[in-house]
Design a protein around this motif. Structure first.
Motif, PDB file in Angstrom:
ATOM      1  N   GLU A  78     -11.060   4.786   4.299  1.00  0.00           N
ATOM      2  CA  GLU A  78     -11.358   3.438   3.797  1.00  0.00           C
ATOM      3  C   GLU A  78     -12.025   2.484   4.420  1.00  0.00           C
ATOM      4  OE1 GLU A  78      -9.135   0.281   1.042  1.00  0.00           O
ATOM      5  OE2 GLU A  78      -7.910   2.259   1.680  1.00  0.00           O
ATOM      6  N   TYR A  79     -11.712   2.353   5.770  1.00  0.00           N
ATOM      7  CA  TYR A  79     -11.950   1.223   6.447  1.00  0.00           C
ATOM      8  C   TYR A  79     -12.836   1.451   7.617  1.00  0.00           C
ATOM      9  CZ  TYR A  79      -8.354  -1.034   4.003  1.00  0.00           C
ATOM     10  OH  TYR A  79      -7.418  -1.716   3.122  1.00  0.00           O
ATOM     11  N   PHE A  80     -13.073   2.792   8.018  1.00  0.00           N
ATOM     12  CA  PHE A  80     -14.058   3.270   9.137  1.00  0.00           C
ATOM     13  C   PHE A  80     -14.833   4.442   8.819  1.00  0.00           C
ATOM     14  CE2 PHE A  80     -10.546   1.247  11.172  1.00  0.00           C
ATOM     15  CZ  PHE A  80     -10.815   0.475  12.170  1.00  0.00           C
ATOM     16  N   GLU A  81     -15.997   4.517   9.175  1.00  0.00           N
ATOM     17  CA  GLU A  81     -16.959   5.614   9.203  1.00  0.00           C
ATOM     18  C   GLU A  81     -17.198   6.123  10.547  1.00  0.00           C
ATOM     19  OE1 GLU A  81     -20.779   4.690   7.621  1.00  0.00           O
ATOM     20  OE2 GLU A  81     -21.099   3.258   8.890  1.00  0.00           O
ATOM     21  N   GLN A  82     -17.116   7.525  10.675  1.00  0.00           N
ATOM     22  CA  GLN A  82     -17.334   8.282  12.048  1.00  0.00           C
ATOM     23  C   GLN A  82     -18.722   8.006  12.235  1.00  0.00           C
ATOM     24  OE1 GLN A  82     -15.514  12.001  12.904  1.00  0.00           O
ATOM     25  NE2 GLN A  82     -16.874  12.001  14.647  1.00  0.00           N
ATOM     26  N   ILE A  83     -19.242   7.564  13.375  1.00  0.00           N
ATOM     27  CA  ILE A  83     -20.748   7.304  13.928  1.00  0.00           C
ATOM     28  C   ILE A  83     -21.159   8.588  14.869  1.00  0.00           C
ATOM     29  CG2 ILE A  83     -20.954   5.019  12.992  1.00  0.00           C
ATOM     30  CD1 ILE A  83     -20.705   4.287  16.136  1.00  0.00           C
ATOM     31  N   GLU A  84     -20.008   8.995  15.515  1.00  0.00           N
ATOM     32  CA  GLU A  84     -20.424   9.691  16.728  1.00  0.00           C
ATOM     33  C   GLU A  84     -19.348  10.476  17.262  1.00  0.00           C
ATOM     34  OE1 GLU A  84     -23.023   9.332  20.702  1.00  0.00           O
ATOM     35  OE2 GLU A  84     -22.093   7.783  20.178  1.00  0.00           O
ATOM     36  N   SER A  85     -19.588  11.959  17.850  1.00  0.00           N
ATOM     37  CA  SER A  85     -18.417  12.504  18.477  1.00  0.00           C
ATOM     38  C   SER A  85     -18.913  12.718  20.133  1.00  0.00           C
ATOM     39  CB  SER A  85     -18.286  13.825  17.974  1.00  0.00           C
ATOM     40  OG  SER A  85     -17.441  13.670  16.821  1.00  0.00           O
ATOM     41  N   ILE A  86     -18.354  12.411  21.065  1.00  0.00           N
ATOM     42  CA  ILE A  86     -18.688  12.513  22.353  1.00  0.00           C
ATOM     43  C   ILE A  86     -17.999  13.480  22.813  1.00  0.00           C
ATOM     44  CG2 ILE A  86     -18.989  11.504  24.614  1.00  0.00           C
ATOM     45  CD1 ILE A  86     -19.050   8.778  23.352  1.00  0.00           C
ATOM     46  N   PHE A  87     -18.443  14.509  23.635  1.00  0.00           N
ATOM     47  CA  PHE A  87     -17.655  15.535  24.220  1.00  0.00           C
ATOM     48  C   PHE A  87     -17.489  15.527  25.738  1.00  0.00           C
ATOM     49  CE2 PHE A  87     -18.602  17.510  20.068  1.00  0.00           C
ATOM     50  CZ  PHE A  87     -17.601  17.702  19.688  1.00  0.00           C
TER      51      PHE A  87
END
Length: 88
Positions: A78-87
Motif C-alpha cells: 500500500e505504501y511502497f513500490e519495489q524499484i530494484e533488487s541489489i545482490f
C-alpha cells in the motif's frame, strides 16, 4: 558464494510513523511522515520491530527524525513500490 538480496523501495503514499531513537527506544510525543517519492533500502537488522516488520533505511532527503522505519510487512504494497533488487 552466497548472494544476499537487498530490496530498494520508493514510498508511494504518505503515512505517519512513530519515532524511535537509534537504540530502538520510543521517543514520547515524536512522530513524522514518510513522504511519497522518498527512497528506502531494506536492512537486515531490526531495531524496534518484530518478525512481522521490515527494516527500511532512508537513502535520500535531508536528515530528520525518521532515518529508518519498520513498517509491517503487510503495509508494503500500500505504501511502497519495489524499484530494484541489489545482490551482494
Amino acid at each position: 558464494m552466497i548472494m544476499i538480496e537487498i530490496k530498494r523501495y520508493r514510498c508511494i503514499k504518505e503515512f505517519l510513523c512513530d519515532a524511535y531513537d537509534e537504540d530502538g527506544f520510543y521517543m514520547e510525543g515524536k512522530s513524522g511522515y514518510i513522504e511519497p517519492g522518498s527512497i528506502w533500502q531494506e536492512g537486515k537488522d531490526m531495531i524496534a520491530g518484530g518478525e512481522d516488520n521490515v527494516h527500511l533505511d532512508r537513502e535520500d532527503g535531508p536528515q530528520n527524525i525518521l532515518e529508518w522505519c519498520e513498517p509491517l510487512k503487510e503495509m508494503l504494497p500500500e505504501y511502497f513500490e519495489q524499484i530494484e533488487s541489489i545482490f551482494v
